[in-house]
Scaffold this motif. Structure first.
Motif, mmCIF file in Angstrom:
data_model
loop_
_atom_site.group_PDB
_atom_site.id
_atom_site.type_symbol
_atom_site.label_atom_id
_atom_site.label_comp_id
_atom_site.label_asym_id
_atom_site.label_seq_id
_atom_site.Cartn_x
_atom_site.Cartn_y
_atom_site.Cartn_z
ATOM 1 N N ASN A 177 0.836 -1.193 0.000
ATOM 2 C CA ASN A 177 0.000 0.000 0.000
ATOM 3 C C ASN A 177 0.876 1.250 0.000
ATOM 4 N N ARG B 111 -6.458 6.942 2.940
ATOM 5 C CA ARG B 111 -5.883 6.490 1.673
ATOM 6 C C ARG B 111 -4.497 5.866 1.830
ATOM 7 N N ASP C 139 -4.603 2.292 0.876
ATOM 8 C CA ASP C 139 -4.923 1.915 -0.502
ATOM 9 C C ASP C 139 -3.676 1.516 -1.276
ATOM 10 N N TYR C 140 -3.890 0.724 -2.307
ATOM 11 C CA TYR C 140 -2.801 0.252 -3.160
ATOM 12 C C TYR C 140 -2.744 1.103 -4.430
ATOM 13 N N HIS D 192 -3.099 0.633 -7.559
ATOM 14 C CA HIS D 192 -4.146 0.474 -8.577
ATOM 15 C C HIS D 192 -5.446 1.172 -8.191
ATOM 16 N N GLN D 193 -5.573 1.579 -6.920
ATOM 17 C CA GLN D 193 -6.781 2.265 -6.468
ATOM 18 C C GLN D 193 -6.704 3.780 -6.648
ATOM 19 N N SER E 128 -5.856 7.108 -9.392
ATOM 20 C CA SER E 128 -5.775 7.515 -10.797
ATOM 21 C C SER E 128 -4.315 7.819 -11.156
#
Length: 335
Positions: A113, A152, A155-156, A158-159, A161
């Motif tokens: 992440n 966030r 999050d990784y 790919h999550q 933009s």
């Protein structure tokens, strides 16, 4: 940028070759430049001109072999980065010198992440514990304009933009408060609207943090809006260097002039054919013994085939170019 300030990074006569089965490729040839605190140096030139290889040579990011930094000095913080041991260089790289790569899709690790990827340099270079590193990571994401930063972190890549991933890359590069930030075409993979946002972000961060920035690009329009000084590279060499207004208003190398003429014009109601630079970039096999631009140059004469020009003062203060032709005189330089 304070007048008369000493350079924070001073590069002298840098030479890098790649050893291949067919011989040595001379990718960087006697490159000399510096950057001062708070200054933004734009580095421009077409693909293969040596921009990225030069900057990666400075901080040991090229694989060796095949790359070999043969000569030169990279003076930073009272030491030569080409001579310090690998462990010390790792602490400079990512700590005092940050690097933003061209494509955030491949630069971020997809299996970790973003919180881990921001916190890792903070723990390695600054010795922060987990909670301190997390708090700093949240600050950094907020600094680069990512909303709901605390959530966030989990999050990784790919999550996010493309524009948000590039903001994460900038946050990682800024994590340890670097003195120099090297940005290698950081907006190339992004659409025009996101490019503009990233450029504005870098402008704001520079004003807030006062760091020096080296911005590598092939886009002269971007350079015109953000740079203090511009370095033009061709064939692994610096062919011209000048303050940004001086370079755009009084270019003194045929390659720089040709680059400026390729910028599309929006004047007039009818579309005009784009200008191009005829010919191909040089093959960089063997040390240069002639002007690398000679085969594509309208000002070419005999001396260009026999001698590689050295940079000499031209135009206004801080302006130099490596060319045998004197545009002011309309003929060859004397001496």
């Amino acid at each position: 940028m304070p007048d008369g300030a000493l350079p924070v990074l001073d590069v002298r006569d840098l030479k890098t070759v790649f050893k291949t089965r067919s011989g040595e490729v001379h990718a960087v040839n006697s490159v000399t430049f510096d950057v001062k605190p708070g200054e933004l140096l734009g580095v421009v030139g077409e693909s293969g001109s040596g921009k990225s290889v030069t900057m990666m040579s400075l901080i040991g990011l090229l694989p060796s072999p095949p790359a070999d930094v043969k000569e030169g000095q990279v003076l930073f913080g009272g030491q030569d980065l080409l001579k310090i041991n690998p462990n010390d260089l790792r602490h400079v790289r990512g700590g005092e010198i940050g690097f933003v790569f061209q494509d955030p899709m491949t630069s971020l690790n997809p299996v970790f992440n973003v919180g881990f990827q921001i916190m890792e340099p903070l723990r390695i270079h600054m010795g922060l514990n987990k909670s301190q590193a997390r708090a700093r990571a949240v600050e950094l994401l907020e600094l680069v304009g990512i909303p709901d930063a605390g959530r966030r972190l989990k999050d990784y890549p790919h999550q996010f933009s493309g524009g948000m991933r590039q903001r994460v890359m900038i946050a990682i590069a800024l994590a340890c408060d670097p003195k120099v930030l090297i940005a290698d075409e950081p907006t190339t993979a992004l659409d025009v609207t996101i490019q503009a946002q990233i450029i504005e972000l870098v402008k704001e961060l520079r004003e807030k943090l006062g760091m020096a920035i080296i911005w590598i690009t092939h886009d002269l329009g971007v350079i015109a809006g953000i740079a203090d000084r511009v370095m033009v590279m061709y064939g692994g060499q610096v062919v011209e260097q000048a303050p940004v207004r001086e370079l755009f208003g009084n270019p003194q190398h045929p390659y720089t002039r040709a680059l400026l003429q390729t910028i599309p014009s929006v004047r007039g109601a009818r579309a005009e054919k784009l200008n191009v630079i005829e010919g191909q970039p040089p093959i960089l096999a063997g040390a240069p013994t002639a002007c690398p631009f000679r085969d594509r140059c309208p000002q070419r004469f005999e001396r260009c085939d026999a001698e590689n020009p050295v940079r000499r003062a031209v135009g206004g203060a801080g302006h130099d170019a490596a060319c045998h032709y004197d545009f002011k005189a309309g003929g060859p330089h004397v001496g």
